[in-house]
Design a protein around this motif. Structure first.
Motif, short mmCIF file in Angstrom:
data_model
loop_
_atom_site.label_atom_id
_atom_site.label_comp_id
_atom_site.label_asym_id
_atom_site.label_seq_id
_atom_site.Cartn_x
_atom_site.Cartn_y
_atom_site.Cartn_z
N ALA A 172 16.87 61.53 47.46
CA ALA A 172 15.59 61.03 47.28
C ALA A 172 15.59 59.60 47.42
O ALA A 172 14.70 58.78 47.87
CB ALA A 172 15.14 61.37 45.98
N GLY A 173 17.07 59.03 47.02
CA GLY A 173 17.43 57.49 47.18
C GLY A 173 16.80 56.87 45.67
O GLY A 173 17.72 55.88 45.36
N THR A 174 16.12 57.43 45.03
CA THR A 174 15.69 56.79 43.76
C THR A 174 15.33 57.73 42.77
O THR A 174 14.80 58.93 43.24
CB THR A 174 14.49 55.50 43.68
N ALA A 175 15.40 57.64 41.40
CA ALA A 175 14.77 58.29 40.46
C ALA A 175 14.58 57.63 39.13
O ALA A 175 15.20 56.66 38.87
CB ALA A 175 15.67 59.52 40.42
N PRO A 176 13.72 57.90 38.26
CA PRO A 176 13.33 57.28 37.06
C PRO A 176 14.36 57.91 36.23
O PRO A 176 14.59 59.01 36.10
CB PRO A 176 11.93 57.89 36.76
N VAL A 177 14.90 57.05 35.35
CA VAL A 177 16.04 57.25 34.53
C VAL A 177 16.12 56.73 33.13
O VAL A 177 15.23 55.61 32.86
CB VAL A 177 17.49 56.88 35.08
N LEU A 178 16.67 57.25 32.14
CA LEU A 178 16.86 56.72 30.83
C LEU A 178 18.28 56.16 30.70
O LEU A 178 19.33 56.93 31.03
CB LEU A 178 16.70 57.42 29.92
N LEU A 179 18.69 54.94 30.15
CA LEU A 179 19.78 54.38 30.13
C LEU A 179 20.09 54.12 28.59
O LEU A 179 19.41 53.90 27.77
CB LEU A 179 19.98 53.06 31.14
N GLU A 180 21.27 54.59 28.28
CA GLU A 180 21.76 54.54 26.94
C GLU A 180 23.41 54.08 26.96
O GLU A 180 24.37 54.53 27.58
CB GLU A 180 21.76 55.76 26.27
N VAL A 181 23.70 53.04 26.18
CA VAL A 181 25.04 52.51 26.18
C VAL A 181 25.80 53.35 25.29
O VAL A 181 25.26 53.54 24.14
CB VAL A 181 24.93 50.73 25.40
N VAL A 182 26.91 53.61 25.66
CA VAL A 182 27.60 54.59 24.74
C VAL A 182 29.14 54.30 24.73
O VAL A 182 29.82 54.91 23.83
CB VAL A 182 27.64 56.28 25.37
N GLY A 183 29.47 53.20 25.16
CA GLY A 183 30.84 52.59 24.88
C GLY A 183 31.18 51.49 25.72
O GLY A 183 30.45 50.92 26.36
N PHE A 184 32.31 51.06 25.72
CA PHE A 184 33.12 49.83 26.51
C PHE A 184 34.35 50.39 27.04
O PHE A 184 35.39 50.91 26.56
CB PHE A 184 33.16 48.61 25.60
N ASN A 185 34.83 49.47 27.95
CA ASN A 185 35.89 49.34 28.63
C ASN A 185 36.64 51.02 28.75
O ASN A 185 37.85 51.28 28.62
CB ASN A 185 36.97 48.77 27.54
N GLY A 186 35.82 51.84 29.47
CA GLY A 186 36.13 53.05 29.82
C GLY A 186 36.23 53.98 28.82
O GLY A 186 36.73 55.19 29.06
N ASN A 187 35.91 53.58 27.76
CA ASN A 187 36.08 54.55 26.63
C ASN A 187 34.50 55.06 25.93
O ASN A 187 33.84 54.08 26.02
CB ASN A 187 36.90 54.33 25.22
#
Length: 289
Positions: A159-174
């Motif tokens: 589709a190229g695009t999609a509606p999404v929800l983002l959530e921060v779950v960590g830092f530096n690969g962890n």
């Protein structure tokens, strides 16, 4: 899809700072595609202090200035996801890494580099975890640019695009101190209650914050503490539905002390300047520490 000039705009502006400040790396603990963005081909994370400082500075693209933000685990946002692939594969990202369209990485306009983000496709419930290592997408309404592999796993590729929800779950690969493998399976729960799929038991990170600066607005200055305290009480809890704090800081001035009153708790320079523009307090000005 991002504009081809994006990497040139940002990378070359940071290139000198990056190499003058030296590099330190964290290595992904396993081969194959992981949510830390690592693979047998690109398993190293650029986490140098110099790159962090450089990529947390405001920058301007196409006449618009972006202000990298302070974030913490649990922060959320929503919008449209897109993806970028072959035209950028093998080229430098904004933090000096080499872009690998097969790795689980992504571009975001303001999140700190190496922030781990769970991206949920609102249409189908599928979710993945990606690491931010680039800036973009510089298209109105879009919040994240996924790698090609990330887009395939999330069903965004065709589709190229999609509606999404983002959530921060960590830092530096962890995430919670453990490297994670991204899931592309639909969740039986709503996005707000989804939990990351991990290789090992995770530890809580609710208090972890990735700080790019302390953003404040000065609203007054007094020679005596009593006056500062009275002014502080007058404005305490009056703004942002109680989300902002009112604080007093003392400074030396001409052999004596001056007490400055600030509104604090802003997550970015842009947020603080928006507060000033709203005209809540006459004479207020921005301060970053």
């Amino acid at each position: 899809m991002p504009q081809p000039s994006r990497a040139k705009f940002i990378f070359f502006s940071l290139f000198f700072i990056f190499f003058m400040s030296g590099c330190s790396f964290l290595t992904s603990p396993s081969g194959g595609i992981t949510a830390s963005g690592g693979s047998k081909k690109s398993g190293k994370i650029n986490s140098s202090k110099g790159v962090h400082e450089a990529t947390m500075r405001p920058y301007t693209i196409n006449g618009k200035t972006y202000y990298p933000t302070v974030v913490k685990v649990g922060d959320r946002a929503s919008g449209i996801a897109s993806w970028y692939g072959p035209d950028f594969h093998g080229k430098k990202t904004s933090n000096g890494e080499t872009y690998d369209m097969h790795a689980m990485t992504a571009a975001h306009k303001t999140l700190p580099m190496n922030t781990m983000v769970r991206v949920t496709n609102i249409k189908n419930g599928k979710n993945i975890i990606v690491r931010i290592n680039d800036r973009g997408p510089f298209v109105a309404g879009r919040v994240i640019d996924l790698s090609k592999t990330g887009a395939v796993k999330l069903d965004v590729f065709n589709a190229g695009t999609a509606p999404v929800l983002l959530e921060v779950v960590g830092f530096n690969g962890n995430v919670g101190g453990a490297a994670v493998v991204a899931s592309s399976q639909p969740s039986s729960k709503q996005p707000s209650s989804q939990k990351p799929s991990t290789q090992t038991k995770t530890q809580p990170q609710q208090q972890q914050t990735f700080v790019g600066g302390i953003f404040m607005v000065q609203i007054g200055a007094f020679k005596n503490l009593s006056g500062a305290n009275a002014f502080k009480q007058q404005h305490a809890g009056q703004y942002g539905n109680g989300a902002y704090d009112t604080v007093i800081k003392s400074y030396e001035l001409d052999g004596g002390k001056i007490y400055r009153v600030f509104i604090s708790g802003f997550r970015s320079e842009e947020e603080a300047k928006d507060f000033i523009s709203a005209g809540h307090i006459s004479g207020a000005f921005f301060v970053r520490e």
